[in-house]
Design an enzyme around this catalytic site. Sequence first.
Site, PDB file in Angstrom:
ATOM      1  N   CYS A 197       0.827  -1.214   0.000  1.00  0.00           N
ATOM      2  CA  CYS A 197       0.000   0.000   0.000  1.00  0.00           C
ATOM      3  C   CYS A 197       0.861   1.265   0.000  1.00  0.00           C
ATOM      4  CB  CYS A 197      -0.995  -0.031   1.163  1.00  0.00           C
ATOM      5  SG  CYS A 197      -2.316   1.191   0.969  1.00  0.00           S
TER       6      CYS A 197
ATOM      7  N   HIS B 217      -4.012  -4.676  -0.107  1.00  0.00           N
ATOM      8  CA  HIS B 217      -3.568  -5.232   1.175  1.00  0.00           C
ATOM      9  C   HIS B 217      -3.689  -6.752   1.161  1.00  0.00           C
ATOM     10  CE1 HIS B 217      -3.086  -1.537   3.534  1.00  0.00           C
ATOM     11  NE2 HIS B 217      -3.984  -1.054   2.701  1.00  0.00           N
TER      12      HIS B 217
ATOM     13  N   GLU C 176      -2.654  -8.753   3.272  1.00  0.00           N
ATOM     14  CA  GLU C 176      -2.927  -9.202   4.655  1.00  0.00           C
ATOM     15  C   GLU C 176      -4.408  -9.106   5.011  1.00  0.00           C
ATOM     16  OE1 GLU C 176      -1.741  -6.285   3.832  1.00  0.00           O
ATOM     17  OE2 GLU C 176      -2.284  -4.717   5.259  1.00  0.00           O
TER      18      GLU C 176
END
Lengths: 250, 195
Positions: B77, B177, B179
């Site tokens: 990001c 993202h 994650e």
Amino acid sequence: MLAKRIVPCLDIKDGRTVKGINFENLRDAGDPVELGAAYSEKGADELVFLDITATHEKRKTLAALARNIARHLNIPFTVGGGIGSIKDVDVCLMNGADKVSINSAAVRNPALIDELSLQFGNQCIVTAIDAKEVNGEWIVYVSGGRIPTERRLFEFAKEMQERGAGEILFTSMDHDGTKAGFAVDALAKLSDSLDIPIIASGGAGNMAHFAEVFTKGKADAGLAASIFHFGEIEISDLKGYLGDNGVVVR
Amino acid sequence: MNLTIIDYNAGNTQSVIFALNRLGIEPTLTDDFEAIQKADKVIFPGVGEASTTMAFLRKKGLDKLIPTLKQPVLGVCLGMQLMCAHSEENDTTCMGIFSEKVKLFKPASGEKVPHMGWNNITNLKSGIFDESLDNQRVYFVHSYYVEKSNYTAAVADYCQPFSAALHRDNFYATQFHPEKSGKVGAKIIENFINL
């Protein structure tokens, strides 16, 4: 193409998920850690965790609870309830939140949003607005919908955008818990008047209500609690229904 | 396997740690130069505002260290944007690992900014992607974007097609993202770990 988001919301009181009608008559809806993990598995696009007792009770155990939920969550996680300072936001992020939702504090001290967005970035800051329509005017309430303020929904939301909120979570108190549909007219007006995404909250009762909130209501995300907690709508079924009705979903 | 996350107060560090934990990895969180240089893999997370974050990196000298790293590095990001040459966000000079400029989205037909939510990634290149990930949805939250270029390793479309990922030599970066991108994101992190 960007998908519309389905967002289950965990309202937390004393470590349990609860849900009321028109912000009152709370009933137990289960273990938030289990619910959170299950929603993420079933295809929820985000999870919101609102500590509805935060402004009145101690919050330390909630940070631990948020952490426990975040550990099992591979989707974005917003934490809210009683957040009023940079330090509060820091605690949330350190415990695995991706965004924070600011409610009463944004009304009492709008400049807080400038401060937080500069520190953490706009994408991290959601302003949650609880409002109720009285004689054609949308009055903003604070303290979990208990106290009316001088602020009005549309001008306040605009100010929040200008101060750096990355998203608006608008809950219609008139619709919340009624299962009679979202406040689509107010939502559409809000969406047209802002450049940032809107999360619609309050009133979801069936799958058609979600289709309506994304089309007529022009919302970017639809939030609901009880209908998901009590298994009235399965998120996977809802996604299928929306897809069949021309709404882009994940 | 020593996976190190660069510690500089990025907002999504804890989310990255939890994502790695779910894959059975215990990452080291550090801003120590030697520890970062010795790591097998480095993740450079990032959530926040560009100028504040670059100032913080400069203060710690990390802006000089990161471009010299030799092992696989994954920027996420804002991490990806800071690996570019310049960001329009408060006119910030960045690290220049990628020559691209970072620009503010200009809505063409009423799109909301930030670009927030799940969008598809296509035209995948580089070792962090595989065929199973083509046209899958991942989670984005950003107001600034990197244009398409020779380093583009994935494309997403919002306002216009833009770089959802970049790759050059040992440097990998995603605008989205991983994650927070469900099973698809976990696979991308796993691919990075297995590089």
